[in-house]
Design a protein around this motif. Structure first.
Motif, PDB file in Angstrom:
ATOM      1  N   MET A   1       0.939  -1.128   0.017  1.00 50.52           N
ATOM      2  CA  MET A   1       0.043  -0.100   0.148  1.00 50.52           C
ATOM      3  C   MET A   1       0.935   1.280   0.044  1.00 50.52           C
ATOM      4  SD  MET A   1      -2.561   1.236   2.867  1.00 50.52           S
ATOM      5  CE  MET A   1      -4.390   0.720   2.261  1.00 50.52           C
ATOM      6  N   TYR A   2       1.886   1.349   0.830  1.00 48.68           N
ATOM      7  CA  TYR A   2       2.732   2.349   0.719  1.00 48.68           C
ATOM      8  C   TYR A   2       3.702   2.698  -0.145  1.00 48.68           C
ATOM      9  CZ  TYR A   2       1.070   4.034   5.183  1.00 48.68           C
ATOM     10  OH  TYR A   2       0.434   4.388   6.405  1.00 48.68           O
ATOM     11  N   ASP A   3       3.499   1.810  -1.278  1.00 55.65           N
ATOM     12  CA  ASP A   3       4.346   2.161  -2.582  1.00 55.65           C
ATOM     13  C   ASP A   3       3.654   3.232  -3.319  1.00 55.65           C
ATOM     14  OD1 ASP A   3       6.602   0.784  -2.225  1.00 55.65           O
ATOM     15  OD2 ASP A   3       6.061  -1.100  -3.130  1.00 55.65           O
ATOM     16  N   ASN A   8       2.986  11.304  -2.137  1.00 57.59           N
ATOM     17  CA  ASN A   8       2.838  12.522  -1.488  1.00 57.59           C
ATOM     18  C   ASN A   8       3.167  12.728  -0.262  1.00 57.59           C
ATOM     19  OD1 ASN A   8       1.689  13.991  -3.657  1.00 57.59           O
ATOM     20  ND2 ASN A   8      -0.326  13.145  -3.187  1.00 57.59           N
ATOM     21  N   TYR A   9       3.849  11.431   0.339  1.00 56.87           N
ATOM     22  CA  TYR A   9       3.692  11.220   1.870  1.00 56.87           C
ATOM     23  C   TYR A   9       4.789  12.080   2.378  1.00 56.87           C
ATOM     24  CZ  TYR A   9       3.762   8.934   6.159  1.00 56.87           C
ATOM     25  OH  TYR A   9       3.922   8.359   7.614  1.00 56.87           O
ATOM     26  N   SER A  10       6.042  12.560   1.869  1.00 59.30           N
ATOM     27  CA  SER A  10       7.030  13.319   2.526  1.00 59.30           C
ATOM     28  C   SER A  10       6.333  14.788   2.563  1.00 59.30           C
ATOM     29  CB  SER A  10       8.213  13.380   1.881  1.00 59.30           C
ATOM     30  OG  SER A  10       8.203  13.366   0.392  1.00 59.30           O
ATOM     31  N   VAL A  36      11.223   1.098  13.405  1.00 64.00           N
ATOM     32  CA  VAL A  36      10.307   0.123  12.803  1.00 64.00           C
ATOM     33  C   VAL A  36       9.383   0.504  11.892  1.00 64.00           C
ATOM     34  CG1 VAL A  36       9.402  -2.402  12.907  1.00 64.00           C
ATOM     35  CG2 VAL A  36      11.311  -1.823  14.371  1.00 64.00           C
ATOM     36  N   GLY A  37       8.978   0.236  10.670  1.00 63.24           N
ATOM     37  CA  GLY A  37       7.955   0.819   9.910  1.00 63.24           C
ATOM     38  C   GLY A  37       8.272   2.289   9.702  1.00 63.24           C
ATOM     39  N   ALA A  38       9.576   2.696   9.524  1.00 56.89           N
ATOM     40  CA  ALA A  38      10.124   3.936   9.523  1.00 56.89           C
ATOM     41  C   ALA A  38       9.600   4.872   8.506  1.00 56.89           C
ATOM     42  CB  ALA A  38      11.697   4.057   9.367  1.00 56.89           C
ATOM     43  N   ILE A  53      13.638   0.278   9.587  1.00 53.99           N
ATOM     44  CA  ILE A  53      13.475  -0.883   9.030  1.00 53.99           C
ATOM     45  C   ILE A  53      11.946  -0.524   8.207  1.00 53.99           C
ATOM     46  CG2 ILE A  53      11.835  -3.062   9.420  1.00 53.99           C
ATOM     47  CD1 ILE A  53      14.981  -3.644   9.451  1.00 53.99           C
ATOM     48  N   GLU A  54      12.028  -0.601   6.982  1.00 58.00           N
ATOM     49  CA  GLU A  54      10.988  -0.447   6.220  1.00 58.00           C
ATOM     50  C   GLU A  54      10.563  -1.238   5.074  1.00 58.00           C
ATOM     51  OE1 GLU A  54       8.068   1.985   6.270  1.00 58.00           O
ATOM     52  OE2 GLU A  54       7.862   1.257   4.201  1.00 58.00           O
ATOM     53  N   PRO A  55       9.138  -1.773   4.905  1.00 57.02           N
ATOM     54  CA  PRO A  55       8.894  -2.656   3.864  1.00 57.02           C
ATOM     55  C   PRO A  55       8.828  -1.922   2.337  1.00 57.02           C
ATOM     56  CG  PRO A  55       7.203  -2.580   5.244  1.00 57.02           C
ATOM     57  CD  PRO A  55       8.272  -1.721   5.751  1.00 57.02           C
ATOM     58  N   THR A  74      10.552  -6.419   7.101  1.00 55.23           N
ATOM     59  CA  THR A  74       9.097  -6.238   7.782  1.00 55.23           C
ATOM     60  C   THR A  74       9.384  -6.500   9.419  1.00 55.23           C
ATOM     61  OG1 THR A  74       8.425  -8.417   7.284  1.00 55.23           O
ATOM     62  CG2 THR A  74       7.441  -6.701   6.012  1.00 55.23           C
ATOM     63  N   ALA A  75       8.468  -6.037  10.257  1.00 53.57           N
ATOM     64  CA  ALA A  75       8.474  -6.007  11.740  1.00 53.57           C
ATOM     65  C   ALA A  75       8.735  -7.595  12.116  1.00 53.57           C
ATOM     66  CB  ALA A  75       7.478  -5.297  12.371  1.00 53.57           C
ATOM     67  N   ASP A  76       8.035  -8.251  11.425  1.00 53.18           N
ATOM     68  CA  ASP A  76       7.932  -9.745  12.088  1.00 53.18           C
ATOM     69  C   ASP A  76       9.281 -10.652  11.844  1.00 53.18           C
ATOM     70  OD1 ASP A  76       7.164  -9.635   9.393  1.00 53.18           O
ATOM     71  OD2 ASP A  76       6.386 -11.508   9.504  1.00 53.18           O
ATOM     72  N   ALA A  90       8.330   2.609  17.017  1.00 52.28           N
ATOM     73  CA  ALA A  90       7.554   2.440  15.818  1.00 52.28           C
ATOM     74  C   ALA A  90       6.369   3.453  16.088  1.00 52.28           C
ATOM     75  CB  ALA A  90       7.068   0.940  15.995  1.00 52.28           C
ATOM     76  N   ILE A  91       6.140   4.263  14.906  1.00 55.14           N
ATOM     77  CA  ILE A  91       5.489   5.252  15.033  1.00 55.14           C
ATOM     78  C   ILE A  91       4.337   5.253  14.111  1.00 55.14           C
ATOM     79  CG2 ILE A  91       5.460   7.924  14.879  1.00 55.14           C
ATOM     80  CD1 ILE A  91       7.348   6.786  17.128  1.00 55.14           C
ATOM     81  N   LEU A  92       3.236   5.261  14.437  1.00 60.14           N
ATOM     82  CA  LEU A  92       2.039   5.239  13.622  1.00 60.14           C
ATOM     83  C   LEU A  92       2.213   3.916  12.351  1.00 60.14           C
ATOM     84  CD1 LEU A  92       1.311   9.005  13.078  1.00 60.14           C
ATOM     85  CD2 LEU A  92       0.072   7.373  14.601  1.00 60.14           C
ATOM     86  N   THR A  93       2.574   2.941  12.881  1.00 57.24           N
ATOM     87  CA  THR A  93       2.856   1.775  12.000  1.00 57.24           C
ATOM     88  C   THR A  93       2.251   0.428  12.321  1.00 57.24           C
ATOM     89  OG1 THR A  93       4.606   0.543  10.776  1.00 57.24           O
ATOM     90  CG2 THR A  93       5.048   1.550  12.778  1.00 57.24           C
ATOM     91  N   VAL A  94       2.131   0.257  13.749  1.00 58.32           N
ATOM     92  CA  VAL A  94       1.701  -1.090  14.133  1.00 58.32           C
ATOM     93  C   VAL A  94       0.384  -1.658  13.469  1.00 58.32           C
ATOM     94  CG1 VAL A  94       1.177  -2.514  16.203  1.00 58.32           C
ATOM     95  CG2 VAL A  94       3.125  -0.997  16.121  1.00 58.32           C
TER      96      VAL A  94
HETATM   97  C1  LIG Z   1       1.808   5.879   8.347  1.00 59.96           C
HETATM   98  S1  LIG Z   1       3.317   5.167   7.914  1.00 59.96           S
HETATM   99  C2  LIG Z   1       4.370   5.778   9.128  1.00 59.96           C
HETATM  100  C3  LIG Z   1       5.769   5.860   8.844  1.00 59.96           C
HETATM  101  C4  LIG Z   1       6.732   6.540   9.825  1.00 59.96           C
HETATM  102  N1  LIG Z   1       6.829   5.605  11.043  1.00 59.96           N
HETATM  103  C5  LIG Z   1       6.198   7.812  10.212  1.00 59.96           C
HETATM  104  O1  LIG Z   1       5.886   8.144  11.366  1.00 59.96           O
HETATM  105  O2  LIG Z   1       5.967   8.850   9.224  1.00 59.96           O
HETATM  106  C6  LIG Z   1       3.335   3.333   7.995  1.00 59.96           C
HETATM  107  C7  LIG Z   1       4.423   2.547   7.711  1.00 59.96           C
HETATM  108  O3  LIG Z   1       4.501   1.311   8.202  1.00 59.96           O
HETATM  109  C8  LIG Z   1       5.099   0.587   7.095  1.00 59.96           C
HETATM  110  N2  LIG Z   1       4.717  -0.914   7.356  1.00 59.96           N
HETATM  111  C9  LIG Z   1       3.665  -1.553   6.611  1.00 59.96           C
HETATM  112  N3  LIG Z   1       3.707  -2.804   7.021  1.00 59.96           N
HETATM  113  C10 LIG Z   1       4.764  -3.090   7.745  1.00 59.96           C
HETATM  114  C11 LIG Z   1       5.304  -4.069   8.354  1.00 59.96           C
HETATM  115  N4  LIG Z   1       4.835  -5.462   8.311  1.00 59.96           N
HETATM  116  N5  LIG Z   1       6.411  -4.113   9.094  1.00 59.96           N
HETATM  117  C12 LIG Z   1       7.157  -2.774   9.255  1.00 59.96           C
HETATM  118  N6  LIG Z   1       6.581  -1.624   8.667  1.00 59.96           N
HETATM  119  C13 LIG Z   1       5.485  -1.810   8.140  1.00 59.96           C
HETATM  120  C14 LIG Z   1       4.632   1.215   5.891  1.00 59.96           C
HETATM  121  O4  LIG Z   1       5.406   0.678   4.771  1.00 59.96           O
HETATM  122  C15 LIG Z   1       4.759   2.676   6.256  1.00 59.96           C
HETATM  123  O5  LIG Z   1       5.860   3.126   5.826  1.00 59.96           O
END
Ligand SMILES: C[S@@+](CC[C@H](N)C(=O)[O-])C[C@H]1O[C@@H](n2cnc3c(N)ncnc32)[C@H](O)[C@@H]1O
Length: 241
Positions: A1-3, A8-10, A36-38, A53-55, A74-76, A90-94
């Motif tokens: 999804m994040y691809d 526009n994310y940045s 994680v999920g950076a 770490i970022e997928p 990925t986180a797992d 891990a910020i807004l990613t879990v």
């Molecule tokens: C809302 S973004 C947050 C990115 C960053 N932490 C921030 O605060 O801007 C969520 C991120 O989680 C990543 N993500 C999705 N599945 C993931 C997984 N299984 N393990 C680690 N990261 C994952 C996405 O690719 C995306 O970059």
């Protein structure tokens, strides 16, 4: 999804300095940090040694050349030995992780001291849900309940992270005092929730009408005097093991 979202994310997801301070404080005096999920690198402390770490390759490509080194994973399945980092974040990613428990178990395995998470309490109901009730269903479906973190990580502390009225990070409920922002497709594109729900048109049409008629201002008048607001975001800290 994040691809896809990465486009526009940045631009629409600039880290907010006040939230950065909260995260920085929570990381204490840790020197080596795993993020994680950076994503594009938001909230990574510049004055410490960080590995990301970022997928999503698209998100990695959007990282600034001066950002921490990123590994596509990925986180797992974290490619580090036990206790490799002082702290992890891990910020807004879990909520995006298919196996949240496994991801947090991995973070615990590779982290000696605190684990810092920023997440959203899915029992919270910010006003946007009055217009787009499907957001509540999505939050309930994808966000862990706050009680899950204690089950997965042991004792945790949980604190509300208030959202400033002019927050520069355009996460879903960041625009609580700028309702017209939700009418802008570019702004909506920065939040994965808007990619995940269908048929936002009717709800946004109602929002537009209520803004034009003054009904929104009347209904949510108490918000207009607030500088910051509890929109449901929570900092979860698991202490050293
Ligand atoms: C809302 S973004 C947050 C990115 C960053 N932490 C921030 O605060 O801007 C969520 C991120 O989680 C990543 N993500 C999705 N599945 C993931 C997984 N299984 N393990 C680690 N990261 C994952 C996405 O690719 C995306 O970059």
């Amino acid at each position: 999804m994040y691809d896809t979202i990465g486009v526009n994310y940045s631009q629409v997801r600039q880290p907010d300095p006040r939230i950065a301070k909260v995260i920085d404080l929570a990381l204490g005096d840790s020197k080596t940090i795993l993020n994680v999920g950076a994503g594009t690198g938001s909230y990574e402390p510049a004055d410490r040694q960080v590995i990301a770490i970022e997928p999503s390759l698209r998100m990695i490509e959007k990282r600034s050349p001066s950002a921490a080194a990123a590994i596509q994973a990925t986180a797992d399945r974290l490619p580090f030995e036990d206790g490799h980092f002082d702290a992890s974040m891990a910020i807004l990613t879990v909520h995006h992780w298919p196996d949240k428990e496994a991801g947090l178990r991995e973070m615990r395995r590779v982290t000696r001291n605190q684990i810092v998470l920023l997440t959203f309490d899915p029992s919270h109901r910010p006003w946007l849900i009055d217009y787009l009730p499907e957001l509540a269903d999505l939050d309930e479906a994808q966000m862990p309940a706050m009680s899950d973190y204690g089950r997965w990580l042991g004792t945790v502390t949980t604190t509300p992270v208030l959202v400033p009225h002019d927050c520069s990070d355009g996460f879903l409920y960041a625009y609580w005092r700028r309702p017209e922002a939700y009418l802008d497709a570019r702004i909506r594109s920065g939040s994965s929730s808007f990619w995940a729900i269908d048929n936002v048109d009717a709800g946004l049409q109602r929002l537009r009408q209520d803004l034009d008629s003054g009904d929104w201002e009347h209904r949510y008048a108490e918000l207009l005097n607030l500088e910051e607001y509890d929109a449901g975001y929570r900092l979860v800290i698991a202490p050293a093991r």
